[in-house]
Design an enzyme around this catalytic site. Sequence first.
Site, short mmCIF file in Angstrom:
data_model
loop_
_atom_site.label_atom_id
_atom_site.label_comp_id
_atom_site.label_asym_id
_atom_site.label_seq_id
_atom_site.Cartn_x
_atom_site.Cartn_y
_atom_site.Cartn_z
N SER A 147 0.82 -1.21 0.00
CA SER A 147 0.00 0.00 0.00
C SER A 147 0.86 1.26 0.00
CB SER A 147 -0.91 0.00 1.23
OG SER A 147 -1.51 1.26 1.43
N TYR A 160 -2.76 -0.74 9.83
CA TYR A 160 -2.65 -1.26 8.46
C TYR A 160 -1.30 -0.94 7.83
CZ TYR A 160 -3.92 -2.04 3.54
OH TYR A 160 -3.96 -2.48 2.23
#
Length: 254
Positions: A147, A160
């Site tokens: 990400s 995350y």
Amino acid sequence: MGNLSGKVALVTGSSRGIGRGIAERLAGDGALVAVHYGRNEAAAAETAAAIAEAGGRAFVVGAELGVPGDVDTLVAGLETGLRAHGEAALDILVHNAGINIMGRPIEVLTPEEFDRMVAVNVKAPFFLTQRLLPRLRDGGRIVNISSVSTRIASAHGIGYPLTKGALEVFSQTLAKHLGPRGITVNAVSVGFTHTDMTAEVLADPTNQERNINLTALGRIGRVQDIADAVAFLASDDARWVTGTKLDVTGGVNL
């Protein structure tokens, strides 16, 4: 098209969204694809049916990740599917499945939420890879979906990005370890992308405009943008690329 003919791929979390796009692209390039799902069997079956309708080959594997016995269940299903197609080995492993519990800054993130993200985003890829290494052919490919939140501070929480950062370290270290076998390991960094999971956030014109303005190429990413990058890394064209992170974000926050 056809540059993956004779190859076998497993794409985790490929019943929908980016994972489905990756599965469909790899199948379109000739690979037999194991379409993995955690809970939505119907969506996985739909993905496999779409691949078959387009002339490709696929089978479905179900296993919820982040729970006890997850790797055992997934590998057992994978082995059954491989035998049914006359295969015994794997060429391409794409770790796409992940969970993001958003809106949880450090002040409120609970140990249970943290453990859940670590279990799905880090522990499952690690131990699934461990189990499948004997089945992964020399010269194979491992692609980990990461990400953009490891490059820029996330507005949606800290847990995350931490897990995706761990996955990137895993990629680099594993690339060194598997180099003697000719197996490449790379990460793909994903930015703002249109999927069913981001549909609600991006439906807000303010959010969409803000994200577009942060992106050098001036639009929100599409699933195909990510799938094409993964297909490149899975192909022989990327035979000399390993241990790196490919930024497929359209230039977010340059």
